[in-house]
Design a protein around this motif. Sequence first.
Motif, short mmCIF file in Angstrom:
data_model
loop_
_atom_site.label_atom_id
_atom_site.label_comp_id
_atom_site.label_asym_id
_atom_site.label_seq_id
_atom_site.Cartn_x
_atom_site.Cartn_y
_atom_site.Cartn_z
N ASN A 135 -14.01 -4.66 -8.30
CA ASN A 135 -13.50 -5.53 -7.24
C ASN A 135 -14.16 -6.91 -7.27
O ASN A 135 -13.54 -7.91 -6.93
CB ASN A 135 -13.71 -4.87 -5.88
N ALA A 136 -15.41 -6.96 -7.71
CA ALA A 136 -16.12 -8.24 -7.79
C ALA A 136 -15.75 -9.04 -9.04
O ALA A 136 -16.07 -10.22 -9.12
CB ALA A 136 -17.62 -7.99 -7.78
N SER A 137 -15.08 -8.39 -10.00
CA SER A 137 -14.81 -9.03 -11.29
C SER A 137 -13.43 -9.63 -11.41
O SER A 137 -13.14 -10.33 -12.39
CB SER A 137 -14.99 -8.00 -12.43
N GLN A 138 -12.54 -9.36 -10.46
CA GLN A 138 -11.16 -9.83 -10.60
C GLN A 138 -11.08 -11.36 -10.47
O GLN A 138 -11.71 -11.94 -9.60
CB GLN A 138 -10.28 -9.17 -9.55
N TYR A 139 -10.28 -11.94 -11.33
CA TYR A 139 -10.08 -13.39 -11.36
C TYR A 139 -8.64 -13.71 -10.98
O TYR A 139 -7.75 -12.87 -11.12
CB TYR A 139 -10.34 -13.93 -12.77
N PRO A 140 -8.36 -14.96 -10.51
CA PRO A 140 -6.98 -15.35 -10.24
C PRO A 140 -6.11 -15.19 -11.48
O PRO A 140 -6.56 -15.42 -12.59
CB PRO A 140 -7.11 -16.83 -9.84
N TYR B 272 -20.86 7.32 -24.79
CA TYR B 272 -19.58 6.62 -24.96
C TYR B 272 -19.18 5.85 -23.69
O TYR B 272 -18.47 4.84 -23.77
CB TYR B 272 -18.52 7.66 -25.30
N ALA B 273 -19.64 6.31 -22.53
CA ALA B 273 -19.24 5.69 -21.27
C ALA B 273 -19.79 4.27 -21.12
O ALA B 273 -19.34 3.54 -20.24
CB ALA B 273 -19.68 6.54 -20.08
N ARG B 274 -20.70 3.85 -21.97
CA ARG B 274 -21.15 2.45 -21.89
C ARG B 274 -20.03 1.49 -22.25
O ARG B 274 -20.11 0.29 -21.99
CB ARG B 274 -22.40 2.23 -22.75
N LYS B 275 -18.96 2.03 -22.82
CA LYS B 275 -17.76 1.24 -23.07
C LYS B 275 -17.19 0.66 -21.77
O LYS B 275 -16.49 -0.35 -21.79
CB LYS B 275 -16.71 2.12 -23.76
N ASN B 276 -17.50 1.30 -20.64
CA ASN B 276 -17.05 0.78 -19.35
C ASN B 276 -17.46 -0.68 -19.14
O ASN B 276 -16.76 -1.45 -18.48
CB ASN B 276 -17.62 1.63 -18.21
N LEU B 277 -18.60 -1.05 -19.69
CA LEU B 277 -19.09 -2.41 -19.49
C LEU B 277 -18.24 -3.44 -20.24
O LEU B 277 -18.12 -4.58 -19.80
CB LEU B 277 -20.56 -2.50 -19.92
N THR B 278 -17.65 -3.04 -21.36
CA THR B 278 -16.76 -3.98 -22.06
C THR B 278 -15.49 -4.18 -21.25
O THR B 278 -14.93 -5.29 -21.25
CB THR B 278 -16.41 -3.47 -23.46
N TYR B 279 -15.02 -3.13 -20.58
CA TYR B 279 -13.86 -3.30 -19.71
C TYR B 279 -14.16 -4.32 -18.60
O TYR B 279 -13.38 -5.24 -18.34
CB TYR B 279 -13.47 -1.98 -19.04
N LEU B 280 -15.31 -4.13 -17.95
CA LEU B 280 -15.67 -5.04 -16.86
C LEU B 280 -15.85 -6.47 -17.35
O LEU B 280 -15.45 -7.42 -16.68
CB LEU B 280 -16.94 -4.55 -16.17
N ALA B 281 -16.45 -6.61 -18.54
CA ALA B 281 -16.64 -7.96 -19.08
C ALA B 281 -15.29 -8.63 -19.35
O ALA B 281 -15.11 -9.82 -19.06
CB ALA B 281 -17.46 -7.88 -20.37
N ALA B 282 -14.34 -7.87 -19.90
CA ALA B 282 -13.02 -8.42 -20.18
C ALA B 282 -12.30 -8.80 -18.89
O ALA B 282 -11.67 -9.85 -18.79
CB ALA B 282 -12.19 -7.42 -20.97
N ILE B 283 -12.42 -7.94 -17.88
CA ILE B 283 -11.78 -8.23 -16.58
C ILE B 283 -12.41 -9.46 -15.95
O ILE B 283 -11.71 -10.34 -15.43
CB ILE B 283 -11.90 -7.00 -15.65
N GLN B 284 -13.73 -9.54 -16.01
CA GLN B 284 -14.42 -10.69 -15.42
C GLN B 284 -14.02 -11.99 -16.12
O GLN B 284 -13.91 -13.04 -15.48
CB GLN B 284 -15.93 -10.50 -15.53
#
Length: 323
Positions: A310-315, A46-58
């Motif tokens: 930290n690398a994924s944050q956008y303005p 289930y923790a692979r869901k973390n990647l969808t969070y990062l994709a959305a943030i990016q």
Amino acid sequence: MAGDKKGPVDFKPIELDSRWPVEFLSLEDQFTMPFELARLLPVAHYARKNLTYLAAIQQGATCIYETDDDNAPNESWVVRKEEVETCRTVPSGENRWVNVYQYFSNVNIWPRGLPLDEIRQSVPVAQPLLSPKLAPIQQGLVNGSADVDAIWRLVMDREFFFAPAESVYLEPGNWCPFNTQTTWWWPVAFPLLYIPSYCSFRMCDIWKSFIAQRCLWELDLGIVFHAPEVYQDRNVHDLMRDFRDEIPGYDKNREICEILASTRLQSASGKSSPTITAENLVRCYEALIAKGIFPENEMKLVRAWSNDFNASQYPQNTLRTAL
């Protein structure tokens, strides 16, 4: 959406609303993502869901809403706002457990993750909201199959409906588990989305919720619980397997929160950079690993998550809502 070993290699959704395009990340796609975490997370987890969070943030999400495939929105479902203007508030406690379900029902029911010796405790009196509250994490309750533990389901399982009561805001110092069933997140809380890998499946989102609450306290923020906004037609479960998976929680949930409460974190204002919150997340896991709640292997994933976040944050001016 993130696929896994049992999932499809592609997905062709029916677009119901062009404002909410659907992106599917197959397991193959995930390994090509620019995230260290993508190659460290276990497969079939289930923790692979973390990647969808990062994709959305990016991609610049201003809000992330998470839910499960057996939930459907009801007539009360609306797109939430981070600032809550009408609700009841539960005053600050001193590491006090609150069964928030009791504000929406007089029946003996409790959320998955509440310590068993707390299920019959009375709840504090909720007071009217005096001014708007910033609430970067908001949990909706679930009708039909409420999110309860295996003990409730084995003993009292039935279709359940909560009252359509006013929302409840828990001030810092109050503990109540929440889950990934129907939950809203805003940017200051995005670092707290992380789901751990090296723990029981039935506890991964619950232990995530305890860590998230502890980190919110350093922002002088609490969480909001809303009356039901979805109906769940629950997927088939082996209830005895659920029970076995929940035993670490029955045994450790109170201890986890005691460890977290005693862990020194960095204080910050509610609108400060999420970077501080990401650092506090790491400190929480360091404390829990030191006490044997998580194995050392979890730390490598937490640090990868923090670096990828930290690398994924956008303005802020490029952000949009991700559902």
